[in-house]
Design an enzyme around this catalytic site. Structure first.
Site, PDB file in Angstrom:
ATOM      1  N   ASP A   1      -5.740   5.631   2.652  1.00  0.00           N
ATOM      2  CA  ASP A   1      -6.074   4.243   2.347  1.00  0.00           C
ATOM      3  C   ASP A   1      -7.484   3.922   2.860  1.00  0.00           C
ATOM      4  OD1 ASP A   1      -4.008   1.748   1.637  1.00  0.00           O
ATOM      5  OD2 ASP A   1      -5.909   1.159   2.559  1.00  0.00           O
TER       6      ASP A   1
ATOM      7  N   HIS B   1       0.836  -1.210   0.000  1.00  0.00           N
ATOM      8  CA  HIS B   1       0.000   0.000   0.000  1.00  0.00           C
ATOM      9  C   HIS B   1       0.872   1.261   0.000  1.00  0.00           C
ATOM     10  CE1 HIS B   1      -3.936  -2.037   1.092  1.00  0.00           C
ATOM     11  NE2 HIS B   1      -3.037  -3.002   1.177  1.00  0.00           N
TER      12      HIS B   1
END
Ligand code: UDP
Length: 481
Positions: free
Chosen positions: A119, A20
């Protein structure tokens, strides 16, 4: 009043895991290339991981700010998911991410950015953004395909309609015939942990979603997402294609330049298989031995990346080339992008993490698919059933625990490798499709390409939002004066 993109300041908050953090760093590079200032907010240990990848971008508009991971002295686990070889700690790790909120908020107060790109695993950022009158954009580290299939399965609880773990069920209403089994479902779907309960509410307060994909890769699923009432979204990938210099490729993710390139230079074009299971996966010693035996039995040259895994002690040789083997072992972190780009590469054996899938696609490689956990089983279906560039090795149990997954025996490994690396009509067709996707990916990020245009649209929209905010504040100030 804001007059150019340079006046725009964006906060990025990546999930604390390489799969990520890396694409979000690449996203910040892309956005800052259009003028805006990017600030990546992360914890001290993760900042150390990001800095080497940032240093070769040459963009003075990207900065890192740190916030403490925890002030609770009873918490001793690592700040990054890679530091958790025992999956039991993972729910606690995710829960501890909520404790970043007050630290993140105090940075918001000090720096007053114009937008938060965070995120999806930080649902609380949506409310914070609302409180400060700025948009929150969610970064979703997967594809439309996986997001859609996962949503349909969760919503209809399809895994409850079958009588056994390995009975296939059809995912209805999709553009392709996609069949899955309960054993392929992550526990995040069948018994979602508490921290995920906030996702739906946070999506309501989220301005849009930025996706690391490109329209031509999955047009039917991007359209499906929109027609099913999905939120505003921009497709700006593959984001790693912002890294064009060889040094930048080799350093990405903190990888050191290594011997492997000399080894690769001595191989024929299209002759080497690259084997890597991302940044988090662990295996049992039995599985590592079967994998190794399968790779040797296939007889194709291979590069095998093995992470710091207790099971690897004694079952995997030391780093480098071993006498009598057709392979080259890398222990630790491999310069994956640079390896995939090498002309000696002919295939990729992947765990189907979304970044690896996209990297294989952009490199034009057919793939052997070996999903392990999370969304990887969905990504496998995408590569095999939708794109037609993958051959499954037959890994059918979704679990972060190596001992819960059924062992894939050496014969299966060798057969899948041979199907991808060998000759014949089907293998050639797979290669043709993979080459087509490589061209489409390069076109999407090139001038006038779909991702390039969408990125521009996103930055313009954020500018317009900022201008509106400034105007509204000016009007309110006049009224109250
Ligand atoms: N990666 C790398 N070297 C390694 C392992 C992984 O450069 O030895 C990079 C890989 O290129 C990808 C990311 O780390 O960009 C892994 O993300 P992915 O979604 O594929 O898998 P995850 O690690 O999240 O399971």
């Amino acid at each position: 009043m804001a007059s150019s993109a340079a006046d725009l300041h964006i906060f990025f908050l990546p999930l604390l895991a390489p799969g990520h953090m890396i694409p979000m760093l690449d996203l910040s590079i892309l956005i800052s290339g259009r003028g805006p200032r990017s600030t990546i907010v992360t914890t001290p240990a993760n900042a150390k991981l990001l800095r080497p990848s940032l240093s070769d971008t040459d963009n003075p508009n990207i900065h890192i700010l740190t916030i403490p991971f925890t002030s609770d002295e009873s918490i001793h686990y690592a700040e990054n998911l890679t530091g958790h070889p025992i999956p039991d700690i993972t729910p606690e790790f995710f829960a501890s991410l909520c404790r970043l909120e007050p630290h993140f908020e105090s940075l918001l107060l000090t720096h007053r950015p114009d937008c938060i790109i965070s995120d999806v695993f930080y649902p609380w950022t949506a409310n914070l953004a609302k409180r400060y009158g700025i948009p929150r954009i969610a970064f979703h580290g997967t594809s439309y395909f996986s997001f859609t299939v996962m949503s349909v399965i969760s919503h209809l609880r399809l895994y409850e309609s079958v009588s056994s773990f390995d009975e296939p069920f059809l995912v209805p209403g999709l553009p392709h015939s996609i069949k899955m089994t309960r054993s392929q479902m992550s526990s995040l779907i069948t018994s979602p942990p508490e921290f995920m309960a906030g996702f739906p509410a946070s999506f309501k307060e989220t301005y849009g979603m930025v996706m690391n994909t490109f329209h031509e890769l999955e047009p039917a699923y991007a359209d499906f997402f929109k027609s099913a009432g999905g939120m505003r979204s921009w497709n700006v990938g593959p984001v790693f294609l912002c890294r064009r210099s060889v040094d930048s490729l080799r350093n990405r993710g903190g990888a050191a330049a290594c011997e492997v390139f000399r080894w690769l230079d001595g191989k024929d074009a299209g002759s080497v298989l690259y084997v890597c299971f991302g940044s988090l996966a662990r295996f049992t010693a039995v599985q590592l031995r079967e994998l190794r035996a399968g790779l040797e039995a296939a007889g194709r040259s291979f590069i095998w990346v093995v992470k710091d895994d207790p099971a690897a002690e004694g079952s995997v040789p030391v780093t480098g080339e071993e006498e009598g083997s057709v392979g080259f072992v890398i222990k630790g972190w491999a310069p994956q992008l640079a390896i995939l780009e090498h002309e000696a590469l002919g295939g990729f054996l992947t765990h189907c993490g979304w970044n690896s899938c996209l990297e294989g696609i952009a490199a034009g490689l057919p793939m052997v698919t070996w999903p392990l956990f999370a969304d990887q089983q969905f990504n496998e279906r995408f590569l095999v059933d939708v794109l037609g560039v993958g051959v499954s090795v037959g890994s059918v149990v979704n679990s972060t625990r190596p001992e819960e997954r059924t062992v894939v025996v050496a014969e299966r490994v060798a057969a899948a490798v041979e199907a991808v690396m060998g000759g014949g009509e089907e293998a050639e067709e797979r290669r043709r499709k993979a080459r087509e996707m490589k061209e489409a990916a390069a076109k999407a990020v090139g001038e006038g390409g779909s991702s390039e245009v969408d990125l521009g649209r996103m930055v313009e929209e954020l500018m317009a939002l900022k201008m509106n905010r400034i105007k509204e504040t000016a009007v309110n100030d006049r009224i109250s004066a």
